[in-house]
Every structure is written in structure tokens, then in C-alpha cells.
Design a protein around this motif. Sequence first.
Motif, PDB file in Angstrom:
ATOM      1  N   SER A 156      -4.304  14.673   9.205  1.00 31.05           N
ATOM      2  CA  SER A 156      -4.943  13.364   9.082  1.00 31.05           C
ATOM      3  C   SER A 156      -5.275  12.764  10.447  1.00 31.05           C
ATOM      4  CB  SER A 156      -4.049  12.397   8.303  1.00 31.05           C
ATOM      5  OG  SER A 156      -2.797  12.250   8.946  1.00 31.05           O
ATOM      6  N   PHE A 157      -6.129  11.747  10.409  1.00 26.52           N
ATOM      7  CA  PHE A 157      -6.554  11.049  11.627  1.00 26.52           C
ATOM      8  C   PHE A 157      -5.427  10.124  12.087  1.00 26.52           C
ATOM      9  CE2 PHE A 157      -8.875   8.046  14.239  1.00 26.52           C
ATOM     10  CZ  PHE A 157      -9.875   8.817  14.831  1.00 26.52           C
ATOM     11  N   ALA A 158      -5.042  10.238  13.332  1.00 24.32           N
ATOM     12  CA  ALA A 158      -3.876   9.509  13.862  1.00 24.32           C
ATOM     13  C   ALA A 158      -4.267   8.133  14.393  1.00 24.32           C
ATOM     14  CB  ALA A 158      -3.204  10.337  14.947  1.00 24.32           C
ATOM     15  N   TYR A 159      -4.843   7.313  13.546  1.00 21.33           N
ATOM     16  CA  TYR A 159      -5.353   6.023  14.020  1.00 21.33           C
ATOM     17  C   TYR A 159      -4.228   5.112  14.534  1.00 21.33           C
ATOM     18  CZ  TYR A 159      -7.693   1.523  14.190  1.00 21.33           C
ATOM     19  OH  TYR A 159      -8.184   0.320  14.614  1.00 21.33           O
ATOM     20  N   ASP A 160      -3.202   4.901  13.733  1.00 19.16           N
ATOM     21  CA  ASP A 160      -2.124   3.993  14.136  1.00 19.16           C
ATOM     22  C   ASP A 160      -1.411   4.491  15.384  1.00 19.16           C
ATOM     23  OD1 ASP A 160      -2.674   2.324  12.006  1.00 19.16           O
ATOM     24  OD2 ASP A 160      -1.185   3.245  10.685  1.00 19.16           O
ATOM     25  N   GLU A 161      -1.183   5.791  15.442  1.00 17.93           N
ATOM     26  CA  GLU A 161      -0.521   6.374  16.608  1.00 17.93           C
ATOM     27  C   GLU A 161      -1.386   6.212  17.857  1.00 17.93           C
ATOM     28  OE1 GLU A 161       1.046   8.239  12.930  1.00 17.93           O
ATOM     29  OE2 GLU A 161      -0.955   7.743  13.696  1.00 17.93           O
ATOM     30  N   LEU A 162      -2.684   6.373  17.684  1.00 23.51           N
ATOM     31  CA  LEU A 162      -3.608   6.235  18.805  1.00 23.51           C
ATOM     32  C   LEU A 162      -3.616   4.806  19.333  1.00 23.51           C
ATOM     33  CD1 LEU A 162      -5.692   7.842  20.453  1.00 23.51           C
ATOM     34  CD2 LEU A 162      -7.420   7.148  18.785  1.00 23.51           C
ATOM     35  N   VAL A 163      -3.669   3.852  18.436  1.00 21.13           N
ATOM     36  CA  VAL A 163      -3.663   2.444  18.839  1.00 21.13           C
ATOM     37  C   VAL A 163      -2.383   2.097  19.584  1.00 21.13           C
ATOM     38  CG1 VAL A 163      -3.647   0.052  18.002  1.00 21.13           C
ATOM     39  CG2 VAL A 163      -5.237   1.714  17.010  1.00 21.13           C
ATOM     40  N   VAL A 186      -9.872  20.412  13.097  1.00 21.41           N
ATOM     41  CA  VAL A 186      -9.785  19.163  13.859  1.00 21.41           C
ATOM     42  C   VAL A 186     -11.020  18.298  13.632  1.00 21.41           C
ATOM     43  CG1 VAL A 186      -9.809  18.209  16.193  1.00 21.41           C
ATOM     44  CG2 VAL A 186      -8.233  20.054  15.632  1.00 21.41           C
ATOM     45  N   PHE A 187     -12.185  18.917  13.746  1.00 21.94           N
ATOM     46  CA  PHE A 187     -13.428  18.174  13.583  1.00 21.94           C
ATOM     47  C   PHE A 187     -13.637  17.772  12.129  1.00 21.94           C
ATOM     48  CE2 PHE A 187     -18.261  18.161  13.634  1.00 21.94           C
ATOM     49  CZ  PHE A 187     -18.343  16.935  14.270  1.00 21.94           C
ATOM     50  N   THR A 188     -13.224  18.612  11.206  1.00 17.58           N
ATOM     51  CA  THR A 188     -13.354  18.308   9.783  1.00 17.58           C
ATOM     52  C   THR A 188     -12.535  17.077   9.409  1.00 17.58           C
ATOM     53  OG1 THR A 188     -13.709  20.631   9.218  1.00 17.58           O
ATOM     54  CG2 THR A 188     -12.986  19.178   7.446  1.00 17.58           C
ATOM     55  N   ILE A 189     -11.305  17.001   9.882  1.00 15.49           N
ATOM     56  CA  ILE A 189     -10.427  15.857   9.594  1.00 15.49           C
ATOM     57  C   ILE A 189     -11.045  14.576  10.137  1.00 15.49           C
ATOM     58  CG2 ILE A 189      -8.198  14.803  10.135  1.00 15.49           C
ATOM     59  CD1 ILE A 189      -7.020  17.665  10.110  1.00 15.49           C
ATOM     60  N   GLU A 190     -11.583  14.659  11.321  1.00 17.14           N
ATOM     61  CA  GLU A 190     -12.185  13.484  11.962  1.00 17.14           C
ATOM     62  C   GLU A 190     -13.400  12.996  11.178  1.00 17.14           C
ATOM     63  OE1 GLU A 190     -13.200  12.012  16.487  1.00 17.14           O
ATOM     64  OE2 GLU A 190     -13.234  14.154  16.031  1.00 17.14           O
TER      65      GLU A 190
END
Length: 259
Positions: A64-71, A104-108
Motif C-alpha cells: 500500500s501507499f505509505a501516505y501517513d508514514e511519509l507525512v 511499486v508503480f502499480t500500487i502508487e
Amino acid sequence: KATVSVLYWFLMNRVVFIALLAALSVYGENLDPKRVWLVDHNDFGGGVANFLYRGNAPIKNDTSFAYDELVAVFKQRANENGVAFPSNFYFVDVTLDNTFDGKVFTIEREFWAKKSGTTKDFGIMLHWLTGETGGVVSPTLTPLVAERKEVCNSGDLWLVDQLPTRLAYTRATLLTQRYDKLPVVMYVHCVGGCDRTGEFIATYRLQYGSNKNITSLYQRDIQECGRAPNTMATRSIEWYCICYQFKTGADVGKCDSLE
């Protein structure tokens, strides 16, 4: 002689490009906070600022996309630089990846597809295909100044990576306040955060940063990623440096000896 050299580069660029795409990484990689760095920011005052970060694939657990972790890492890096990070912002995900990067690109893409219709105030994914094709031919193979100038003036160097226009777009975004005063956070990344990203960030810093020493900027690439950009990315940086030096006359150090 210069024309022959440019023709050689021109043909090699096109012949090798397909092979380059196939050779780009297809392995999975998860977000590595050690590779996420604040590159630049612009403070408009009143608690509003735009940010530019670099890093690697924003993926967690290969699923999955790591949005919260990235922020969370964005906030940490901003705090380390004494900058307040906004609680609400417009997110610009600049991916330098492509279909050959596989999962990686597919998940994004799937993450942003699910955001379709709801991204007005959330953000956008910009897909900037990057193949490091500026580095197909080493500058050492075109040692004469006349040859190098012809290569720089031909416009062929950046037919794929489009560095000059994309760097300008990135800079303009950083310096432009949104109509609703919502801060903008840009995240430039590839899978590993070292090669394509290293090319992009080193040239951005050369073009717009206060430090114009290319050796220092290259070493910063190494420090932030944990290793040097690959040969193709390094040569692309060298060519951008050479062309920048021709255009501006700036003292940037020795462009063609980074490897």
C-alpha cells in the motif's frame, strides 16, 4: 568532427533508450525514512509555506501507499530544519517511476486512482518518465569544447527526461502560492531514491540553490541516499553541469569527473 560526435550521441540515445527502460529496477522497495530529505522550501509568511522533498518509493509492506508514514517523515525533516510543517496541505507526488518498476508503480497508481474525483484539495500525481538518457554517452567521449557546446545546443540531451522544463516547473510551484493559500508539498521520488531522483535533485540544486559546486552537490546526493547515483544518472548530472556552465559562465567546479 563535432557534428559526427553529436550524431553519435543522438543515435545512441534512441537505440539504448528501450534497453534502459527494460533495465530500470523492477524490484519492490518500501519507504526508507533515511532517504527522505527536505530539499527546499519557500515561506510566504502567515504560516504558509511550500515544500520540496526527495526520497524513495512511498510504499509500505509491499502492499500500500505509505501516505501517513511519509507525512510523519516530512514533519520530522521540517522540524530538523527549524521549519513548521502544515497540518493541511496540497500533496504533489512527483513519480519518476514507470511500468517497468512493476509492483511499486502499480500500487502508487492505484492509490491515486482511488482518489479520483476527490483530489481537488488533496493532491495530484505527476508522472515524469525519467530514463537518465542524458547519460547515454559520457562527456569524456566528447572532450572538445565545440563538441560539448553543440551537444548542449542541440536540445537532444533532455528529449526524454526533460530536465530543464521540469526543474523550472518544480521551482515555479515552490514559489507560487495557491489561490486558497493551502501549502503545497512536493515529493520527488523513484524506487530507490538514488539514481533518477539523484539526477533530478542534484540538477535542481545546481540550477536554483546557493551552492553551485557540483562536487559538493554530488556528495550530498551520496549522503542523502546512502550511495552514489548510478553511472547513467551521474553522467546526466555531468552533462547538465556542463551545459549550465556554458549558459551561465558560473564557476561550478569540474563537471565531468564525478564518477
